[in-house]
Design a protein around this motif. Structure first.
Motif, PDB file in Angstrom:
ATOM      1  N   ASN A  72       0.809  -1.227   0.000  1.00 25.77           N
ATOM      2  CA  ASN A  72       0.000   0.000   0.000  1.00 25.77           C
ATOM      3  C   ASN A  72       0.838   1.271   0.000  1.00 25.77           C
ATOM      4  O   ASN A  72       0.359   2.333   0.385  1.00 25.77           O
ATOM      5  CB  ASN A  72      -0.932   0.012   1.216  1.00 25.77           C
ATOM      6  N   SER A 219      -3.478  -4.927  -6.172  1.00 22.03           N
ATOM      7  CA  SER A 219      -3.954  -3.558  -6.391  1.00 22.03           C
ATOM      8  C   SER A 219      -3.530  -2.582  -5.302  1.00 22.03           C
ATOM      9  O   SER A 219      -3.479  -1.371  -5.533  1.00 22.03           O
ATOM     10  CB  SER A 219      -5.482  -3.546  -6.492  1.00 22.03           C
ATOM     11  N   ILE A 221      -5.335  -2.049  -2.767  1.00 22.76           N
ATOM     12  CA  ILE A 221      -6.602  -1.446  -2.338  1.00 22.76           C
ATOM     13  C   ILE A 221      -7.526  -2.552  -1.865  1.00 22.76           C
ATOM     14  O   ILE A 221      -7.565  -3.643  -2.432  1.00 22.76           O
ATOM     15  CB  ILE A 221      -7.275  -0.680  -3.497  1.00 22.76           C
ATOM     16  N   CYS A 222      -8.313  -2.283  -0.820  1.00 19.52           N
ATOM     17  CA  CYS A 222      -9.355  -3.228  -0.423  1.00 19.52           C
ATOM     18  C   CYS A 222     -10.695  -2.501  -0.371  1.00 19.52           C
ATOM     19  O   CYS A 222     -10.763  -1.288  -0.125  1.00 19.52           O
ATOM     20  CB  CYS A 222      -9.048  -3.870   0.932  1.00 19.52           C
ATOM     21  N   ASP A 223     -11.754  -3.241  -0.659  1.00 24.47           N
ATOM     22  CA  ASP A 223     -13.096  -2.691  -0.543  1.00 24.47           C
ATOM     23  C   ASP A 223     -13.481  -2.582   0.919  1.00 24.47           C
ATOM     24  O   ASP A 223     -12.942  -3.285   1.785  1.00 24.47           O
ATOM     25  CB  ASP A 223     -14.101  -3.582  -1.290  1.00 24.47           C
TER      26      ASP A 223
END
Length: 231
Positions: A72, A219, A221-223
């Motif tokens: 991240n 990515s 990124i997490c939801d």
């Protein structure tokens, strides 16, 4: 409040049951220094001394116990404060690689300086008739089992994440139209611990181990799900 979707904490008292590729480490909120607010994905772990392994890119040997990547944190220029691209991080790049991936964002995998590394994402479904699946090499990123793990409703298309792929093959696959450029993400540097060191840091509370979807590593990124604080 928000909660990371499909991400579940793992027990602090039994790291030997989950410290393997695919596990995530969240830096404790009070941790300062280099690893402040980082999320690390474990890509290799061993608990006993053994023969040094060979870095697949350089051929040089390493003998650490745990190897992972910060997922991240983009590389940021100390001069301008801007997020850096592959053209800026690795110089000089071969012409074809620069043309295809030169403006791709690069993430900082950790303080140990290793060669350029990549993760790539591919569909888990079988290719349509007449289509071929590009072989970029690498290993499938495992996912640590959890009762709250991702389900088929997580994404419209299930994806598989690979690590230690070949950057030249990835470049050729983009040029030939077999994959999209955004299916590949790049890292420089890695995060490494000696045998037993990470287990000790978890016991001391430096890291919060979690399971989660492998596409978080790809990515960065997490939801999130909206949650309501219980009374």
């Amino acid at each position: 409040q928000q909660a990371a979707r499909f991400v579940t904490p793992l027990p602090l008292d039994s790291p030997q049951t989950y410290l393997r590729k695919g596990a995530y480490l969240l830096a404790h909120p009070l941790m300062s220094g280099y690893f402040h607010r980082t999320v690390i994905c474990i890509l290799d772990h061993r608990e006993e001394e053994g023969e040094p392994k060979a870095n697949p890119r350089t051929g040089r040997s390493y003998a650490f116990g745990t190897y992972g990547l910060i997922v991240n944190r983009p590389c940021v220029s100390s001069d301008t404060g801007r997020t850096m691209t592959l053209n800026e991080v690795v110089r000089p790049l071969p012409d074809q690689l620069s043309k295809v991936f030169g403006d791709a964002i690069v993430r900082e995998g950790g303080p140990v300086h290793m060669s350029l590394q990549l993760l790539h994402s591919a569909s888990s479904s079988s290719p349509e008739e007449g289509e071929s699946t590009p072989d970029l090499g690498g290993s499938v990123m495992e996912e640590i089992p959890s009762s709250h793990h991702k389900t088929t409703e997580n994404t419209q298309e299930e994806r598989v994440v690979y690590y230690k792929g070949n950057v030249v093959d990835a470049t050729n696959a983009v040029v030939s139209g077999k994959i999209n450029r955004d299916d590949v993400s790049f890292f420089v540097g890695a995060s490494c611990w000696s045998i037993g060191q990470l287990e000790n840091e978890i016991a001391l509370g430096f890291w919060i181990p979690c399971s989660g979807p492998s596409d978080i590593a790809y990515s960065g990124i997490c939801d999130h799900d909206a949650t309501r604080k219980s009374d």
